[in-house]
Design a protein around this motif. Structure first.
Motif, PDB file in Angstrom:
ATOM      1  N   UNK A 209       0.511  -1.088  -0.020  1.00 39.95           N
ATOM      2  CA  UNK A 209      -0.340   0.094   0.151  1.00 39.95           C
ATOM      3  C   UNK A 209       0.930   1.393   0.160  1.00 39.95           C
ATOM      4  N   UNK A 210       1.993   0.964   0.518  1.00 35.63           N
ATOM      5  CA  UNK A 210       2.623   2.292   0.769  1.00 35.63           C
ATOM      6  C   UNK A 210       3.697   2.491  -0.292  1.00 35.63           C
ATOM      7  N   UNK A 211       3.729   1.783  -1.609  1.00 34.56           N
ATOM      8  CA  UNK A 211       4.711   1.729  -2.784  1.00 34.56           C
ATOM      9  C   UNK A 211       3.189   2.201  -3.347  1.00 34.56           C
ATOM     10  N   UNK A 212       2.577   1.982  -3.767  1.00 35.73           N
ATOM     11  CA  UNK A 212       0.896   2.541  -4.553  1.00 35.73           C
ATOM     12  C   UNK A 212       1.268   3.638  -4.000  1.00 35.73           C
ATOM     13  N   UNK A 213       1.096   4.308  -2.678  1.00 37.56           N
ATOM     14  CA  UNK A 213       0.233   5.110  -3.034  1.00 37.56           C
ATOM     15  C   UNK A 213       1.705   6.265  -2.983  1.00 37.56           C
ATOM     16  N   UNK A 214       3.176   6.249  -2.624  1.00 32.86           N
ATOM     17  CA  UNK A 214       4.823   6.384  -3.438  1.00 32.86           C
ATOM     18  C   UNK A 214       4.230   6.631  -4.594  1.00 32.86           C
ATOM     19  N   UNK A 215       3.611   6.092  -5.640  1.00 34.08           N
ATOM     20  CA  UNK A 215       3.751   5.969  -7.108  1.00 34.08           C
ATOM     21  C   UNK A 215       2.777   6.817  -7.233  1.00 34.08           C
ATOM     22  N   UNK A 216       1.668   7.318  -6.634  1.00 37.47           N
ATOM     23  CA  UNK A 216       0.205   7.126  -7.196  1.00 37.47           C
ATOM     24  C   UNK A 216       0.485   9.080  -6.985  1.00 37.47           C
ATOM     25  N   UNK A 217       1.262   9.200  -6.099  1.00 39.45           N
ATOM     26  CA  UNK A 217       1.373  10.342  -5.908  1.00 39.45           C
ATOM     27  C   UNK A 217       2.527  11.637  -6.469  1.00 39.45           C
ATOM     28  N   UNK A 218       2.899  10.147  -6.266  1.00 37.40           N
ATOM     29  CA  UNK A 218       4.798  11.118  -7.436  1.00 37.40           C
ATOM     30  C   UNK A 218       4.942  10.744  -8.711  1.00 37.40           C
ATOM     31  N   UNK A 219       4.658  10.457  -9.872  1.00 41.90           N
ATOM     32  CA  UNK A 219       4.715   9.754 -10.577  1.00 41.90           C
ATOM     33  C   UNK A 219       2.974  10.083 -11.657  1.00 41.90           C
ATOM     34  N   UNK A 220       1.822  10.474 -11.023  1.00 42.61           N
ATOM     35  CA  UNK A 220       0.675  10.178 -11.954  1.00 42.61           C
ATOM     36  C   UNK A 220       0.544  12.063 -12.166  1.00 42.61           C
ATOM     37  N   UNK A 221       0.080  12.587 -12.677  1.00 37.13           N
ATOM     38  CA  UNK A 221      -0.402  13.577 -13.231  1.00 37.13           C
ATOM     39  C   UNK A 221      -1.546  14.328 -12.083  1.00 37.13           C
ATOM     40  N   UNK A 222      -1.158  14.805 -11.140  1.00 39.55           N
ATOM     41  CA  UNK A 222      -2.991  15.374 -10.537  1.00 39.55           C
ATOM     42  C   UNK A 222      -3.054  16.475  -9.977  1.00 39.55           C
TER      43      UNK A 222
END
Length: 264
Positions: A209-222
């Protein structure tokens, strides 16, 4: 830069009394910096600044929790004064966090003093308990809580109204390198607070879950972090429903195992 009116100062004082009692009793957790900062911004007419200042302060204080007689820096004064300093001086909320810490430490020491001095009432409280004197116990609790509430009110009124011109002068007279240092420190504090929280909560099984959250917050354009929060809420619900019935299943398996062993 803005000035705080007497009406706003009195409203902030009243709010501080309410959330101060809530912190003393740990009842509704209204004392968390994100709530205090938002309410402060609402009273000052700048909810945007209140949300940003409260959110940053909440992250910084995320891992700081009272344990027994220990008392961390006061979250109420931290959230309130971070918002007030950012509002009145025009300082960046990151800089305001560092400038608000002395007020937080001051209230921390006052609460610690009360923890020690209120032991004076313990002999009387023990006597009332032996006599089953509910009214006497209630009076002691109301008295001590009123002292704490009054202290919050006085400190906040003096800080936000009486000392506001002094705060503006201090911020304006700070050299650029010092203001930049406060800004850097204020930017680091939320990461430190969240790191302290992860130190307690982080387990090996939560790593995905930590890896998913880090990936989503860091690399997806929101444009904002709301999608990340929604994904986090969905994963939390999944984990909740996944583990909710686990003890029941374990008991069933253990019972069946016992039955089989008895049969053998």
């Amino acid at each position: 830069m803005h000035s705080i009116t007497l009406t706003q100062a009195l409203l902030l004082t009243l709010m501080a009394i309410i959330v101060g009692v809530d912190f003393w009793l740990e009842a509704f957790f209204l004392f968390r910096p994100i709530i205090v900062g938002t309410l402060t911004g609402l009273i000052l007419g700048d909810v945007h600044t209140g949300l940003i200042a409260g959110g940053l302060t909440e992250l910084a204080f995320a891992g700081l929790t009272p344990a027994g007689g220990t008392q961390p820096p006061n979250p109420i004064l931290a959230g309130l004064m971070t918002t007030v300093i950012a509002f009145t001086t025009g300082a960046d909320p990151k800089t305001a966090i560092g400038l608000a810490l002395p007020f937080s430490f001051l209230m921390q020491y006052i609460i610690l003093f009360y923890y020690s001095s209120f032991s004076f009432f313990m002999a009387k409280a023990d006597k009332y308990a032996e006599e089953a004197n509910v009214k006497g116990l209630a009076k002691i609790n109301i008295l001590t809580t009123s002292i704490v509430a009054l202290s919050y009110g006085i400190i906040v009124f003096l800080s936000v109204y009486v000392a506001q011109d002094l705060m503006k002068t201090v911020v304006q007279s700070m050299p650029a390198w010092l203001a930049h240092g406060f800004q850097i420190a204020g930017g680091i504090l939320p990461a430190v607070g969240f790191g302290m929280l992860l130190r307690v909560m982080m387990k090996a099984e939560y790593t995905p879950y930590f890896i998913i959250g880090f990936f989503v917050a860091s690399f997806l354009p929101f444009s904002n972090l709301l999608p990340v929060a929604v994904i986090g809420a969905a994963l939390a619900l999944y984990e909740y429903f996944r583990t909710k019935d686990q003890p029941v299943l374990n008991n069933v398996v253990a019972t069946k195992g016992d039955d089989y062993s008895d049969g053998i």
